[in-house]
Write a protein that holds these residues in place. Structure first.
Motif, PDB file in Angstrom:
ATOM      1  N   ASP A 178       1.466   6.553  -6.947  1.00 34.11           N
ATOM      2  CA  ASP A 178       0.330   7.324  -7.451  1.00 34.11           C
ATOM      3  C   ASP A 178       0.524   8.815  -7.182  1.00 34.11           C
ATOM      4  OD1 ASP A 178      -0.884   5.019  -8.332  1.00 34.11           O
ATOM      5  OD2 ASP A 178      -2.121   4.764  -6.532  1.00 34.11           O
ATOM      6  N   ALA A 179       1.031   9.150  -6.001  1.00 33.20           N
ATOM      7  CA  ALA A 179       1.276  10.562  -5.683  1.00 33.20           C
ATOM      8  C   ALA A 179       2.277  11.170  -6.655  1.00 33.20           C
ATOM      9  CB  ALA A 179       1.771  10.690  -4.241  1.00 33.20           C
ATOM     10  N   ARG A 180       3.333  10.416  -6.952  1.00 35.43           N
ATOM     11  CA  ARG A 180       4.331  10.905  -7.907  1.00 35.43           C
ATOM     12  C   ARG A 180       3.698  11.173  -9.277  1.00 35.43           C
ATOM     13  NH1 ARG A 180       8.291  13.768  -7.209  1.00 35.43           N
ATOM     14  NH2 ARG A 180       7.332  14.938  -8.898  1.00 35.43           N
ATOM     15  N   SER A 181       2.784  10.297  -9.682  1.00 31.98           N
ATOM     16  CA  SER A 181       2.118  10.455 -10.975  1.00 31.98           C
ATOM     17  C   SER A 181       1.298  11.739 -11.014  1.00 31.98           C
ATOM     18  CB  SER A 181       1.223   9.246 -11.237  1.00 31.98           C
ATOM     19  OG  SER A 181       0.413   9.443 -12.370  1.00 31.98           O
ATOM     20  N   TRP A 182       0.549  12.032  -9.940  1.00 31.76           N
ATOM     21  CA  TRP A 182      -0.269  13.251  -9.909  1.00 31.76           C
ATOM     22  C   TRP A 182       0.608  14.503  -9.863  1.00 31.76           C
ATOM     23  CZ3 TRP A 182      -2.804  10.362  -5.371  1.00 31.76           C
ATOM     24  CH2 TRP A 182      -3.653   9.364  -5.861  1.00 31.76           C
ATOM     25  N   ILE A 183       1.706  14.430  -9.126  1.00 32.72           N
ATOM     26  CA  ILE A 183       2.611  15.575  -9.038  1.00 32.72           C
ATOM     27  C   ILE A 183       3.242  15.855 -10.404  1.00 32.72           C
ATOM     28  CG2 ILE A 183       4.782  16.391  -8.016  1.00 32.72           C
ATOM     29  CD1 ILE A 183       4.008  14.788  -5.480  1.00 32.72           C
ATOM     30  N   VAL A 204       0.840  -1.203   0.000  1.00 35.44           N
ATOM     31  CA  VAL A 204       0.000   0.000   0.000  1.00 35.44           C
ATOM     32  C   VAL A 204       0.873   1.250   0.000  1.00 35.44           C
ATOM     33  CG1 VAL A 204      -1.674   1.338   1.336  1.00 35.44           C
ATOM     34  CG2 VAL A 204      -1.945  -1.136   1.127  1.00 35.44           C
ATOM     35  N   LEU A 205       1.916   1.256   0.837  1.00 30.42           N
ATOM     36  CA  LEU A 205       2.794   2.414   0.922  1.00 30.42           C
ATOM     37  C   LEU A 205       3.483   2.686  -0.428  1.00 30.42           C
ATOM     38  CD1 LEU A 205       4.088   4.585   2.708  1.00 30.42           C
ATOM     39  CD2 LEU A 205       5.815   2.900   3.372  1.00 30.42           C
ATOM     40  N   ALA A 206       4.003   1.637  -1.048  1.00 33.74           N
ATOM     41  CA  ALA A 206       4.684   1.794  -2.337  1.00 33.74           C
ATOM     42  C   ALA A 206       3.717   2.274  -3.412  1.00 33.74           C
ATOM     43  CB  ALA A 206       5.320   0.465  -2.752  1.00 33.74           C
ATOM     44  N   GLN A 207       2.507   1.698  -3.447  1.00 35.85           N
ATOM     45  CA  GLN A 207       1.539   2.079  -4.466  1.00 35.85           C
ATOM     46  C   GLN A 207       1.069   3.518  -4.280  1.00 35.85           C
ATOM     47  OE1 GLN A 207       0.678  -0.029  -7.103  1.00 35.85           O
ATOM     48  NE2 GLN A 207      -0.144   1.903  -7.875  1.00 35.85           N
ATOM     49  N   ALA A 208       0.827   3.911  -3.020  1.00 29.21           N
ATOM     50  CA  ALA A 208       0.370   5.277  -2.739  1.00 29.21           C
ATOM     51  C   ALA A 208       1.444   6.294  -3.120  1.00 29.21           C
ATOM     52  CB  ALA A 208      -0.004   5.411  -1.266  1.00 29.21           C
ATOM     53  N   CYS A 209       2.706   5.976  -2.843  1.00 26.68           N
ATOM     54  CA  CYS A 209       3.800   6.877  -3.218  1.00 26.68           C
ATOM     55  C   CYS A 209       3.917   6.987  -4.739  1.00 26.68           C
ATOM     56  CB  CYS A 209       5.115   6.386  -2.618  1.00 26.68           C
ATOM     57  SG  CYS A 209       5.254   6.629  -0.822  1.00 26.68           S
TER      58      CYS A 209
END
Length: 485
Positions: free
Chosen positions: A308-313, A301-306
């Motif tokens: 996804d955040a990078r993608s939006w940024i 979950v931590l890796a996936q959330a990071c």
């Protein structure tokens, strides 16, 4: 054979004897008798002690599980000749593992021995006590008239074993969980198998008591059995869920209470079970913690959330204050390698530490928190923010703020001025906000569902809000819609 002999000087002795009789008619004496005796007293005592040790526990002097099962089978055999039911109380010492880890097994053994002595004074004279596991005791009760009497006895035992206990110079706060089962719900006709089934029912009940919050007594029911079976099935399926790509993440937006701009998202784990459909995390996270797979799932979950955040940024969908919130469990924070893995994820996905918020519930931070506290402080030192989730659901939340510390305080939905909240409730929230701000913390209100609720939270000084008024959890491909709205 063996002969017991009392010798005036040596006392009671045991001799292994062999007698030889020889009949010889041609002899003047008609034959002879010879006896050979060998002193085996020491061997006899050692054998008796070995037999005793096989049936009794060395630490407490109580029966072992095998002996208790035999005694239970005998009690079930006697049911036709006696009135009432046979019952078992399964007693689990809460947090004994923490005592062993923190203070050593010698202190843990002394706690077990003291518990056995206190238990003996709490039960009836006809009841049989045994130690059936590392931290578990069993009480076999004959002639129980009904479930009410059984629960009264269980509650009496629970109260007798709960409280402060002095062990040498140490004072320990002890509590126990109790599971109760009676033969009224046993279908197995054979007494030995019925004893095993009865013990299993009591074990199911005590585990339910521990999951319900510990320090309580619960009676076994068919519903408990059904829930335990479901839990077992989910545990087996959960170990395969990650490999089978059944786990997904949904995101719920977190808005500024003032500007109403998105300042973050919370990652919420979901399980798309092949036969049960969508399962929320609250239904299986406890199972993941019990089975130990929470570490693997939490890292994913931590890796996936990071990522996804990078993608939006990278797509310029976020502001400077944007952060992704990820829930973490006690077992994750207690893992010595957890902080390093968090730093590695940040480095791999090129996130600034403050762009990650790790949310921990109050229960996660309570108890023997040495490793947990060390991780929280290390995370905050590197710049990762920590949020105290569901604030207001327990009695020790304020002590966590001062003893461990956090960066965000998330008000539980029941405290965040829901519909029907009074002016007094508003004053309480305003005071909590002032306290949080004094500790350099931001306040997030959860489960905001109405404009009036938002107005009151804004007036109370809340910084961030989250709930269905602003957006329900959605799939990752839907997140850009509310990030740009």
């Amino acid at each position: 054979g063996e002969i017991d002999v009392v010798v005036p000087v040596l006392g009671a002795r045991v001799y292994a004897t062999t007698v030889i009789v020889r009949h010889a008619p041609e002899s003047p004496t008609g034959g002879h008798v010879a006896a050979i005796a060998r002193d085996v007293t020491d061997h006899h005592h050692e054998r008796q002690q070995l037999v005793r040790r096989m049936g009794y526990d060395d630490v407490t002097g109580l029966m072992t599980r095998a002996s208790a099962l035999a005694e239970t089978a005998a009690a079930i055999d006697e049911l036709g000749a006696t009135s009432g039911h046979v019952g078992i109380l399964m007693i689990d010492i809460d947090m004994l593992r923490d005592v062993n880890d923190a203070l050593g097994h010698e202190v843990g053994d002394r706690l077990l021995a003291a518990t056995a002595r206190r238990l003996a004074t709490a039960v009836r004279p006809t009841d049989v006590i045994a130690r059936v596991g590392g931290d578990e005791f069993m009480v076999l009760c004959r002639e129980l008239p009904d479930a009410t009497v059984a629960m009264d006895l269980a509650d009496r035992v629970r109260r007798a074993l709960t409280g402060r206990l002095q062990i040498r110079e140490l004072e320990l706060d002890v509590s126990v969980s109790v599971g109760v089962a009676m033969t009224a719900g046993i279908d197995e006709p054979a007494s030995d198998r019925a004893a095993i089934e009865l013990l299993g029912h009591a074990d199911t009940a005590v585990h339910a008591a521990k999951r319900a919050g510990r320090a309580r007594a619960i009676m076994y029911t068919d519903e408990l059995r059904s829930r335990a079976r479901t839990r077992t099935e989910l545990a087996a399926a959960l170990s395969r869920a990650l490999r089978s790509e059944q786990l997904t993440i949904e995101y719920q937006p977190i808005y500024s209470a003032v500007s109403e701009q998105v300042e973050g998202v919370e990652a919420l784990l979901r399980w798309d079970h092949p036969s049960r459909g969508r399962i929320d995390a609250g239904e299986f996270i406890g199972i993941a913690e019990d089975t130990g797979v929470i570490g693997v799932i939490g890292d994913w979950v931590l890796a996936q959330a990071c990522a996804d955040a990078r993608s939006w940024i990278d797509r310029d969908l976020t502001g400077q204050r944007f952060a992704v919130h990820v829930n973490v469990s006690r077992l994750q924070l207690a893992d010595p390698g957890f902080v390093n893995r968090v730093v590695e994820h940040l480095r791999e996905h090129r996130l600034r530490p403050r762009q990650l918020v790790l949310e921990a519930r109050e229960t996660t931070l309570l108890g023997d928190t040495t490793e947990v506290t060390r991780s929280v402080r290390a995370l905050r030192r590197v710049g990762v923010r920590v949020a105290l989730d569901n604030f207001g659901t327990g009695a020790n939340a304020l002590s966590i703020l001062t003893d461990i510390g956090a960066d965000l305080l998330k008000l539980d939905g029941g405290l965040a001025l829901p519909s029907g909240a009074s002016d007094a409730d508003t004053r309480v929230v305003r005071a909590l906000v002032l306290l949080a701000h004094a500790l350099n913390m931001e306040v997030v209100a959860e489960r905001v569902s109405s404009v009036e609720q938002l107005r009151r939270l804004r007036a109370a000084g809340c910084d961030l809000v989250q709930g269905h008024l602003f957006g329900t959890p959605c799939a990752v491909d839907q997140v850009p819609l509310f990030l740009t709205s």
